[in-house]
Design an enzyme around this catalytic site. Structure first.
Site, PDB file in Angstrom:
ATOM      1  N   SER A 105      32.340  26.198  70.290  1.00  0.00           N
ATOM      2  CA  SER A 105      32.168  27.519  70.896  1.00  0.00           C
ATOM      3  C   SER A 105      31.334  27.392  72.181  1.00  0.00           C
ATOM      4  CB  SER A 105      31.550  28.493  69.887  1.00  0.00           C
ATOM      5  OG  SER A 105      31.720  29.823  70.294  1.00  0.00           O
ATOM      6  N   LEU A 106      30.109  27.909  72.229  1.00  0.00           N
ATOM      7  CA  LEU A 106      29.263  27.707  73.413  1.00  0.00           C
ATOM      8  C   LEU A 106      29.182  26.231  73.772  1.00  0.00           C
ATOM      9  CD1 LEU A 106      27.053  28.441  75.532  1.00  0.00           C
ATOM     10  CD2 LEU A 106      25.390  28.367  73.654  1.00  0.00           C
TER      11      LEU A 106
END
Length: 262
Positions: A102-103
Site C-alpha cells: 500500500s503506502l
C-alpha cells in the site's frame, strides 16, 4: 559507486532506528527490504516475512510508531526517501529486493528512483502489494478528515480489528501517525521518471476497492522488464487474511529473481 559509511554504517543509531528488528544473517544470499502500509509498522512485516536463512529480511520502521513513537512522523514521501536513502546505502553490498505494501509501494518506487539518480546499486526486483499505481491517483484529502472520519476510513479498509478502532484512548495515540501517513499519500505527486529497468511483481486482493484488481495492470508501465500480476483472495489487507498465500508467492518470486547456485 563507492558507498561511504560515515555515520550511517551497519551499527549506527540511524540504522538501528530505521531497521530495529534486522538480524544480520552472514549466510543469506540476499536482502529483502519491506516497506509497511499506512499506519503499519516494521514488526508486522518482520513477523510476516519469515523467509528462511537465505533471505535477510529488513523491515523498515517509519518514525511515529512502535520503537520510534516519540519521533515526529513524515508528512511528505520525498522527505522520507531523502532521509532513508543514505541510511540504506551501506546495506546494499549484497543483492537485494524491495517489497512495498500500500503506502509502501510508493516508498519503494521512489527509493528505486532515488538509488538510480544517486548511481547506487538498484534492487534486483520490486514487489508491489495492494498499491494503486500513482498515475491513477485522484486528489484526496483523507488526512483532513475528523478523527471519526479517519477511523471510518480505517474501518472501510479493514485496517484494524473493530475492538481496536473502538478503543478511544488507543486511537488518540495512533491517529496522529495514521493521519501523517495518509498525508504522505494524499500529497504525493509522481515525478517525471523513466520506467525502472528491474522486474516487478504485483499482488492485489479480489475484494479490494482501491486498488481494484483491474487497475493493478497499470503497474506494467513502471518497468521495462518482466512483469507479473497475481490476484489473491481478500480485501485490501490480504497480507493478514491470506498471509501464507502471499508469503509463498513472494518466495516463488525471489527464487525466480535469485536462482539458487548450482
Amino acid at each position: 559507486m563507492t558507498v561511504a559509511h560515515g555515520g550511517t554504517g551497519p551499527t549506527s543509531a540511524a540504522t538501528k532506528a530505521w531497521f530495529p528488528y534486522w538480524k544480520p544473517q552472514p549466510g543469506a544470499r540476499l536482502r529483502l527490504f519491506c516497506f509497511p502500509f499506512a499506519g503499519g509498522s516494521a514488526s508486522v512485516l518482520h513477523r510476516w516475512a519469515s523467509l528462511g536463512p537465505s533471505v535477510e529480511v529488513i523491515a523498515v520502521q517509519y518514525p511515529g510508531r512502535e520503537t520510534r513513537f516519540h519521533e515526529p512522523p513524515f508528512r511528505r514521501v520525498s522527505a522520507l526517501v531523502d532521509t532513508l536513502g543514505p541510511v540504506m546505502l551501506p546495506l546494499l553490498d549484497r543483492p537485494f529486493a524491495f517489497f512495498g505494501y500500500s503506502l509502501g509501494t510508493v516508498i519503494s518506487l521512489m527509493l528505486s528512483y532515488w538509488l538510480r539518480r544517486s548511481g547506487a546499486p538498484s534492487p534486483r526486483g520490486v514487489m508491489m502489494a495492494a498499491g494503486l499505481p500513482p498515475k491513477l491517483w485522484r486528489p484526496r484529502n483523507t488526512y483532513t478528515l475528523s478523527d471519526e472520519g479517519l477511523i471510518g476510513e480505517l474501518r472501510r479498509y479493514g485496517a484494524a480489528p473493530p475492538q481496536v478502532l473502538a478503543n478511544r484512548e488507543l486511537m488518540e495515540l495512533l491517529l496522529p501517525m495514521v493521519r501523517a501517513d495518509f498525508e504522505m499519500l494524499d500529497t504525493f505527486v509522481h515525478p517525471e521518471e523513466a520506467p525502472l529497468s528491474v522486474p516487478m511483481a504485483v499482488w492485489g486482493g479480489t475484494e479490494d476497492r482501491q486498488p481494484t484488481p483491474e487497475s493493478l495492470q497499470t503497474w506494467r508501465d513502471y518497468t521495462t522488464q518482466d512483469f507479473s500480476l497475481q490476484i489473491i483472495p481478500g480485501g485490501h489487507f490480504f497480507i493478514h487474511s491470506a498471509a501464507d498465500v502471499l508469503r509463498e508467492a513472494v518466495e516463488r518470486t525471489l527464487s525466480r529473481w535469485f536462482p539458487a547456485p548450482t
